[in-house]
Design a protein around this motif. Structure first.
Motif, short mmCIF file in Angstrom:
data_model
loop_
_atom_site.label_atom_id
_atom_site.label_comp_id
_atom_site.label_asym_id
_atom_site.label_seq_id
_atom_site.Cartn_x
_atom_site.Cartn_y
_atom_site.Cartn_z
N LEU A 10 0.83 -1.20 0.00
CA LEU A 10 0.00 0.00 0.00
C LEU A 10 0.86 1.25 0.00
O LEU A 10 1.87 1.32 0.69
N GLY A 11 0.43 2.24 -0.76
CA GLY A 11 1.04 3.56 -0.67
C GLY A 11 0.48 4.25 0.57
O GLY A 11 -0.49 3.79 1.18
N TYR A 12 1.08 5.35 0.92
CA TYR A 12 0.63 6.09 2.11
C TYR A 12 -0.84 6.49 2.02
O TYR A 12 -1.59 6.25 2.98
N PRO A 13 -1.30 7.06 0.90
CA PRO A 13 -2.71 7.48 0.85
C PRO A 13 -3.68 6.31 1.00
O PRO A 13 -4.70 6.43 1.69
N GLU A 14 -3.36 5.17 0.40
CA GLU A 14 -4.24 4.00 0.51
C GLU A 14 -4.25 3.45 1.94
O GLU A 14 -5.31 3.10 2.47
N ALA A 15 -3.08 3.40 2.56
CA ALA A 15 -2.99 2.91 3.94
C ALA A 15 -3.76 3.83 4.89
O ALA A 15 -4.50 3.37 5.76
N LEU A 16 -3.60 5.12 4.70
CA LEU A 16 -4.29 6.08 5.56
C LEU A 16 -5.80 6.00 5.37
O LEU A 16 -6.56 6.03 6.35
N ALA A 17 -6.26 5.86 4.13
CA ALA A 17 -7.70 5.75 3.86
C ALA A 17 -8.27 4.49 4.50
O ALA A 17 -9.36 4.53 5.09
N GLU A 18 -7.54 3.38 4.41
CA GLU A 18 -8.02 2.15 5.03
C GLU A 18 -8.05 2.29 6.55
O GLU A 18 -8.99 1.85 7.21
N LEU A 19 -7.04 2.90 7.11
CA LEU A 19 -7.00 3.12 8.55
C LEU A 19 -8.17 3.98 9.00
O LEU A 19 -8.85 3.67 9.99
N GLU A 45 -1.00 -2.53 12.03
CA GLU A 45 -0.08 -2.71 10.91
C GLU A 45 -0.07 -1.48 10.01
O GLU A 45 1.00 -1.05 9.54
N LEU A 46 -1.23 -0.91 9.79
CA LEU A 46 -1.33 0.29 8.94
C LEU A 46 -0.63 1.48 9.59
O LEU A 46 0.06 2.25 8.91
N VAL A 47 -0.80 1.64 10.90
CA VAL A 47 -0.14 2.74 11.61
C VAL A 47 1.37 2.59 11.50
O VAL A 47 2.08 3.56 11.19
N GLN A 48 1.86 1.39 11.72
CA GLN A 48 3.30 1.15 11.63
C GLN A 48 3.80 1.43 10.22
O GLN A 48 4.85 2.05 10.03
N HIS A 49 3.05 1.01 9.22
CA HIS A 49 3.42 1.24 7.82
C HIS A 49 3.46 2.75 7.52
O HIS A 49 4.42 3.23 6.91
N CYS A 50 2.44 3.47 7.94
CA CYS A 50 2.39 4.91 7.70
C CYS A 50 3.55 5.63 8.39
O CYS A 50 4.17 6.52 7.80
N ARG A 51 3.84 5.24 9.62
CA ARG A 51 4.97 5.85 10.33
C ARG A 51 6.28 5.59 9.59
O ARG A 51 7.13 6.47 9.50
N GLY A 52 6.43 4.38 9.08
CA GLY A 52 7.64 4.06 8.32
C GLY A 52 7.76 4.89 7.06
O GLY A 52 8.84 5.37 6.71
N ARG A 53 6.63 5.08 6.37
CA ARG A 53 6.64 5.90 5.15
C ARG A 53 6.98 7.35 5.48
O ARG A 53 7.72 8.01 4.75
N ILE A 54 6.44 7.87 6.59
CA ILE A 54 6.73 9.24 7.01
C ILE A 54 8.21 9.38 7.37
O ILE A 54 8.87 10.34 6.97
N SER A 55 8.75 8.41 8.10
CA SER A 55 10.16 8.46 8.48
C SER A 55 11.06 8.42 7.26
O SER A 55 12.05 9.17 7.18
#
Length: 80
Positions: A10-19, A45-55
């Protein structure tokens, strides 16, 4: 119900939308006790993924900005 897309794909926008969708369902719908644990696990899992993308983005921006140091500010750049 189909399997969700793996979080890593998932890209960030897709992960955030699902979250946001999961959070909305947990906050506003009558909780389905059979689904709550799955939703909470997926949300984590989505929160961790988004944090990783932001970092990763932060590191990239810092690298780019670090390379923008004007040569005029470098005392050795003028040859003196």
């Amino acid at each position: 119900m189909s399997e969700p897309t793996p979080v890593a794909e998932l890209g960030y926008p897709e992960a955030l939308a699902e979250l946001e969708s999961i959070l909305d369902r947990l906050e506003h719908d009558e909780p389905d006790v059979d689904r709550v644990a799955t939703d909470v696990t997926r949300a984590a899992e989505l929160v961790q993924h988004c944090r990783g993308r932001i970092s990763a983005a932060r590191v990239k921006v810092e690298e780019v900005v670090g390379g923008l140091t004007p040569e005029a500010a470098d005392p050795e750049a003028d040859g003196s």
